[in-house]
Design an enzyme around this catalytic site. Structure first.
Site, PDB file in Angstrom:
ATOM      1  N   GLY A  83       9.892   1.827   0.113  1.00 47.77           N
ATOM      2  CA  GLY A  83       8.722   2.013  -0.549  1.00 47.77           C
ATOM      3  C   GLY A  83       8.858   2.997  -1.572  1.00 47.77           C
ATOM      4  O   GLY A  83       9.153   3.868  -1.426  1.00 47.77           O
TER       5      GLY A  83
ATOM      6  N   LEU B  57       6.565   7.473   3.591  1.00 47.39           N
ATOM      7  CA  LEU B  57       7.005   7.105   2.127  1.00 47.39           C
ATOM      8  C   LEU B  57       7.762   7.906   1.469  1.00 47.39           C
ATOM      9  O   LEU B  57       7.506   8.201   0.415  1.00 47.39           O
ATOM     10  CB  LEU B  57       5.961   6.411   1.569  1.00 47.39           C
ATOM     11  CG  LEU B  57       5.676   4.925   1.813  1.00 47.39           C
ATOM     12  CD1 LEU B  57       4.357   4.646   1.296  1.00 47.39           C
ATOM     13  CD2 LEU B  57       6.648   4.289   1.321  1.00 47.39           C
TER      14      LEU B  57
ATOM     15  N   ASN C  73       9.550  -2.774  -2.984  1.00 46.56           N
ATOM     16  CA  ASN C  73       8.561  -2.475  -2.352  1.00 46.56           C
ATOM     17  C   ASN C  73       7.697  -1.346  -2.753  1.00 46.56           C
ATOM     18  O   ASN C  73       8.307  -0.133  -3.158  1.00 46.56           O
ATOM     19  CB  ASN C  73       8.854  -2.166  -0.780  1.00 46.56           C
ATOM     20  CG  ASN C  73       7.947  -2.052   0.019  1.00 46.56           C
ATOM     21  OD1 ASN C  73       7.178  -0.876   0.297  1.00 46.56           O
ATOM     22  ND2 ASN C  73       7.454  -3.112   0.809  1.00 46.56           N
TER      23      ASN C  73
ATOM     24  N   CYS D  58       0.887  -0.060   4.914  1.00 41.63           N
ATOM     25  CA  CYS D  58       1.695   1.113   5.434  1.00 41.63           C
ATOM     26  C   CYS D  58       0.817   1.693   6.619  1.00 41.63           C
ATOM     27  O   CYS D  58       0.038   2.303   6.031  1.00 41.63           O
ATOM     28  CB  CYS D  58       2.386   1.887   4.552  1.00 41.63           C
ATOM     29  SG  CYS D  58       3.074   3.294   5.032  1.00 41.63           S
TER      30      CYS D  58
ATOM     31  N   ASN E 178       4.266  -6.125   8.641  1.00 40.09           N
ATOM     32  CA  ASN E 178       4.736  -4.575   8.670  1.00 40.09           C
ATOM     33  C   ASN E 178       4.576  -4.046  10.000  1.00 40.09           C
ATOM     34  O   ASN E 178       4.420  -5.003  10.968  1.00 40.09           O
ATOM     35  CB  ASN E 178       3.702  -3.863   7.665  1.00 40.09           C
ATOM     36  CG  ASN E 178       4.460  -2.509   7.304  1.00 40.09           C
ATOM     37  OD1 ASN E 178       5.109  -1.927   7.835  1.00 40.09           O
ATOM     38  ND2 ASN E 178       4.166  -2.404   5.801  1.00 40.09           N
TER      39      ASN E 178
END
Ligand SMILES: Cc1cc2nc3c(=O)[nH]c(=O)nc-3n(C[C@H](O)[C@H](O)[C@H](O)COP(=O)(O)OP(=O)(O)OC[C@H]3O[C@@H](n4cnc5c(N)ncnc54)[C@H](O)[C@@H]3O)c2cc1C
Ligand SMILES: Cc1cc2nc3c(=O)[nH]c(=O)nc-3n(C[C@H](O)[C@H](O)[C@H](O)COP(=O)(O)OP(=O)(O)OC[C@H]3O[C@@H](n4cnc5c(N)ncnc54)[C@H](O)[C@@H]3O)c2cc1C
Ligand SMILES: Cc1cc2nc3c(=O)[nH]c(=O)nc-3n(C[C@H](O)[C@H](O)[C@H](O)COP(=O)(O)O)c2cc1C
Ligand SMILES: Cc1cc2nc3c(=O)[nH]c(=O)nc-3n(C[C@H](O)[C@H](O)[C@H](O)COP(=O)(O)O)c2cc1C
Ligand code: FES
Ligand code: FES
Lengths: 327, 267, 327, 267
Positions: A69, A96, A122, A153, A215
């Site tokens: 990401g 992240l 992503n 997320c 996810n």
């Protein structure tokens, strides 16, 4: 293994093609306008930027690489500990950590351009504007095959998952990003929701070309000796075989709710696992946590899919997609 | 810094797996590619049992290299090491390696002071061997809970390293922490160009760091953290590292480490 | 093991009690007015009606027995196959096969009255009226310690889970049942929801005395050779260690949202697992799937809890409940 | 119907675990309590590896009982039996049993016809032994894929049972289904008071049921289904059973079964 795609002369007519594929099933798929040699992607956050795996596999043989990401500016990530093993699964709360979109385009993308493999980026953010900014920059960059919008997320305090559980926010975000790019747009859905089809339809209606399902599931573990959470972030995302039954169920639900293609993921370790996702309705799959256990996992899954197709005398993945038989 | 070898992931058979001290085992297996290229401080990521509820691999430093074989010395901690300790000769494991960076020996120390706490000494054995091979004068300070759990002393002495012991209960050697031994050594000996290499529990590493910083002695730490991939992609294994330009970043123990400069670590 | 509760003379004052419990922690708890010798219940549907386990354990030593879900009339249950093993978990779609409330009161309850253990009856229905009817009958019966309202069964086509994901339906149902009985009322929550605290608060506000967290997670598995679902019901409930991280997370979320006690469950196999749930906020726990693996599981969990308390020099479960330390 | 013994759950060590035919193993362990009380058709629920990703136990019929020992004869099917086949002498397993009901022998058959398909014959061996002990004239019809996978013929012959073979590929015995052998037997022999006892794949059991019903011969089936608890509580193992008063109910293979009257089963 080189995929049959590379060997297939273009002059073959359909019937010749058919005859041939009796022994050589075609693994080639085009999903959301992304052309792939096979239907196996690497799941975001579990394959870095590809370079980390070159000692083990030829990146050209993967269906598509989905990178970690990316956000508008570099993120430092969460404090430690960030991961914890659970029965047949793991929790992560990486937060992240990433080099930011500029860093990605400057430092990571050039390397990936050396390979003949679609690169899917992503992206994540806390505000719609951040997603838009990242999208604009990626749209202008060379070597991006598609964008995967991470609205799920579980490790962000604002943004991230909150988009993924609200159809209105999903609509706004997907429409916004849609305007900024003509690249294929995948939207990655959260399993932490009562009815995943609501978000799936919102994303489809707002212009998504495909859906990534799922996810990680929000989980938590506690060190009983210190009475502290096992993750600094307290909660984290559960991945691995433990969540496979939830993922298969959600792919099937989404398949019955939308008409755009689905990339199925969640606990895929083998080709047989991938086949389950195809039958449930996925047009492609992504391999995540399995990469940590077996660095060749994505190619082993490709190989396993091929064997299954051969054994069952199937010519293509398409024959499997959504083929669940309800007696 | 030496360039790192190609990583391999191979299935191999356990040659032996023996209890060598209370709660500690030594496992030997044949891994020619890894044996040929492992540098001091590097580690392997071991898949203990495929298809079990234990999903992830477990990281262990390469303890010794002998021809085609490598050994790892490990402590019983939880389920993974428990299953590992049950493996017998002929059982198979998968080994990924060699992984991580190595110690910085660009300035030759004199003496090199190796400080190991508990199973931490396992991460310093290959370093001791390399230093011996380079004729570097080396001291080893080995700490353990008690005599029964004492590790590596004979192995270190066998390669000619001047080895000193500290135990928490005083059952052998100095009664107290290995960091007290370190302080004592620094205070009582006249050392020209010393450098410290430490591995052990967090508390010990913090104390060693303080000693190193206070006395201005270059100090390197072999760090540990839970690992997912061990290949630098999951970002699960990070530690907090101070940046020269100020601020900090999270660096990966599996890739930028396991060896870090003690002065850079933010505890 | 006989619990310390049985040995403790009643005349002990608080301070003597304290001094004593340094070596003999008290496992006794009162949760939602249910007095138990220890905080370990059996989870509904995983312990039958108790009699099935008497070859292995003394039922008097269990904290409480929660029996299989009961409905107003006998239910025949779903077609086969009904169960399937998944990594560190299992799927089930039993479809609430049960003898009905009258059959339960006539044939099962008398046996359970022979024991000195609280019997909690899990009830389910498709309509509010059915829940009310069952409640009235149980309220009038002898030997029922509490009612557990199952608003979260994933295997019913109507009713069941639909209550558990809608705060208004939850409110209506819990209020209705509350009026029909003065027995302690537990409400069992579904994990298949975006925000479990919404339902938890609705149940609390409507008069629940305690919350059971969690029921099974909705999952699915496919036989890749026949391309049929592994369960006749297509989807089923995922239980076992695989879901433990999700369960612990939800207990913690609910603990922070309500002030009534929580019975924590989901993947508990050992005493250490139970301790995690206490720290997250559970006042008691239930052992489910573990009973299938180890018929003594519930008592092994009791034993493990006791050892932990002793090792950590704790006097009671209360000291652990919700004691998560966030650094 | 004999009263059933108390169930026990005990940890025991594997005494031997040998490949006895292609894809099939015989495992022997010591379980005095279970050995003492197991009735023909009863089964054990085996915990293969504790703490692995394989959560549930696996059910197997007790194949033979010899003093304190029991054996089980099993086919490699999936992960569970695969792990099982890797166990060596001294490895430990947990065994829960004896479980389920037994065959109804209240009317003495003459002859008793045992029909086993594949590993199904394993569920009929104790029955054959009991019939021999009761001096009941017994025929065994054993079906298998091929000669290499043929099971139990020698064991049956050793206790004096008149045994006939059918293989799918004709590599030994009758070339075809074991149900063809059954039809042949019923057609060509003059049988006084026959009864059929069958275990095997669903297709075979349906065919046997049809033969039994058509010819009015009492037929009992040892059924299989996935099991959770094996103690009657999870209701996961049910099969559909016709009720005398009409309609049907789901009955538990682990408790009301594994032996059912063929005429009651709704396929
Ligand atoms: C680079 C590196 C080198 C190491 N070398 C050695 C060695 O040579 N000898 C030795 O005895 N130990 C070594 N360790 C520690 C060793 O990896 C752990 O003791 C082991 O993973 C514990 O596994 P477990 O399943 O028994 O414990 P559990 O506590 O049950 O494991 C649960 C999870 O936490 C992780 N974990 C637990 N403790 C540690 C730890 N200290 N470091 C990293 N992960 C941990 C496990 O890998 C697993 O994912 C090393 C760790 C690292 C990172
Ligand atoms: C009462 C009873 C007695 C049995 N006796 C024998 C015997 O003596 N010899 C023998 O070889 N087999 C016997 N079986 C079948 C045996 O239980 C299965 O072959 C075995 O469980 C397969 O496990 P697996 O993990 O290898 O297969 P997998 O297919 O990987 O198992 C997945 C799940 O399905 C279940 N399962 C798969 N096949 C069956 C089956 N046929 N019956 C029940 N559950 C199944 C497993 O238990 C497991 O829960 C018996 C089954 C029952 C119910
Ligand atoms: C360590 C780790 C990091 C992840 N990072 C991301 C991420 O940055 N973006 C994202 O959309 N998903 C991320 N995921 C989720 C995976 O892409 C995938 O959806 C999920 O792990 C389920 O698949 P698996 O069970 O095969 O791992 C991450 C997962 C793990 C385990
Ligand atoms: C076979 C089976 C049957 C169940 N039946 C019921 C039921 O009737 N009512 C109910 O509220 N929960 C039922 N449950 C859910 C359990 O009570 C429990 O909430 C869940 O399984 C999670 O706990 P575990 O992981 O320890 O099994 C059932 C679970 C299983 C596995
Ligand atoms: S263990 Fe994955 S980045 Fe280090
Ligand atoms: S296996 Fe649980 S009821 Fe039969």
């Amino acid at each position: 293994m080189t995929s049959s795609w590379q060997q297939k002369p273009m002059r073959y007519t359909w019937s010749e093609d058919e005859a041939m594929s009796d022994t050589h099933p075609s693994l080639e798929v085009t999903v959301a306008d992304i052309q792939m040699k096979n239907p196996v992607m690497t799941a975001s956050g579990t394959f870095g930027y590809g370079s980390e795996y070159v000692d083990f596999i030829d990146l050209n043989q993967i269906g598509a690489i989905v990178v970690k990401g990316i956000t508008s500016v570099p993120w430092v990530g969460n404090a430690m500990p960030r991961i914890f093993e659970t029965p047949s699964g793991m929790l992560n709360a990486i937060g992240l950590q990433n080099v930011g979109v500029d860093g990605f385009i400057d430092k990571k993308l050039p390397y990936l351009r050396n390979f003949d493999v679609p690169v899917i980026v992503n992206i994540c953010g806390e505000q719609v504007e951040e997603y838009l900014e990242v999208t604009e920059k990626l749209d202008a960059a060379d070597g991006v095959a598609a964008i995967e919008l991470n609205i799920s997320c579980p490790n962000l305090h604002c943004g991230g998952m909150s988009f993924g559980v609200d159809p209105k926010l999903t609509d706004e975000l997907v429409k916004g990003v849609r305007k900024k790019t003509s690249l294929p747009l995948l939207v990655k859905l959260s399993p932490n929701i009562t009815d995943i089809t609501v978000i799936a339809r919102a994303a489809e209606d707002a212009g998504a070309d495909g859906l990534s399902v799922i996810n990680t599931a929000l989980g938590m573990a506690i060190d009983i000796n210190t009475r502290r959470p096992q993750l600094a972030n307290i909660t984290g995302g559960l991945s691995g075989p433990a969540i496979k039954p939830i993922a298969v169920r959600m792919v099937w639900q989404v398949y019955n709710a939308v008409s755009i293609p689905i990339i199925g993921m969640g606990g895929i370790m083998t080709g047989d696992d991938a086949i389950e996702f195809f039958i449930a309705g996925a047009s492609a799959v992504a391999v995540g946590t399995a990469n940590f256990v077996n660095p060749r996992a994505s190619l082993d899954v490709v190989e396993g899919i091929k064997e299954y197709l051969e054994q069952h005398r199937l010519h293509s993945i398409a024959e499997l997609v959504g083929s669940l038989e309800i007696p | 810094m030496p360039t790192l070898a190609k990583k391999v992931d191979l299935s191999t058979e356990v040659i032996s797996n023996e209890l060598i001290a209370e709660n500690h085992y030594l496992l030997r297996c044949s891994c020619p590619e890894i044996a040929a290229s492992t540098l001091p401080g590097q580690f392997i990521h071991v898949l203990i049992s495929q298809g079990s509820g234990l999903l992830l691999r477990r990281p262990f430093t390469v303890y010794t290299v002998e021809d085609d074989q490598i050994t790892m010395l490990y402590q019983l901690i939880g389920e993974g090491t428990n299953v590992l300790s049950g493996l017998k000769c002929g059982d198979s494991i998968r080994v990924l390696g060699p992984l991580g960076n190595t110690f910085d020996l660009s300035v030759t120390p004199n003496p090199a002071i190796i400080v190991g706490g508990g199973a931490g000494i396992a991460s310093l054995m290959l370093l001791a061997t390399a230093l011996r091979d380079a004729d570097v004068h080396t001291l080893a300070l080995v700490g353990s809970m008690n005599q029964a759990r004492l590790l590596s002393v004979k192995d270190l002495q066998a390669i000619g390293v001047d080895t000193h012991i500290a135990t928490d209960d005083g059952s052998v050697g100095h009664h107290g922490f290995v960091t007290e031994l370190l302080n004592h050594t620094l205070e009582t000996r006249d050392l020209q160009n010393p450098a410290i290499y430490a591995c052990g529990p967090d508390g010990m590493l913090r104390a060693v760091t303080k000693i190193g910083l206070d006395s201005g002695i270059p100090t390197q730490l072999a760090m540990e953290n839970r690992m997912g991939c061990a290949l630098g992609v999951c970002l699960g294994c990070v530690c907090k590292v101070q940046l020269p330009e100020g601020g900090f970043e999270y660096q990966r123990v599996c890739t930028e480490g396991p060896v870090f400069n003690a002065k850079d670590i933010v505890w």
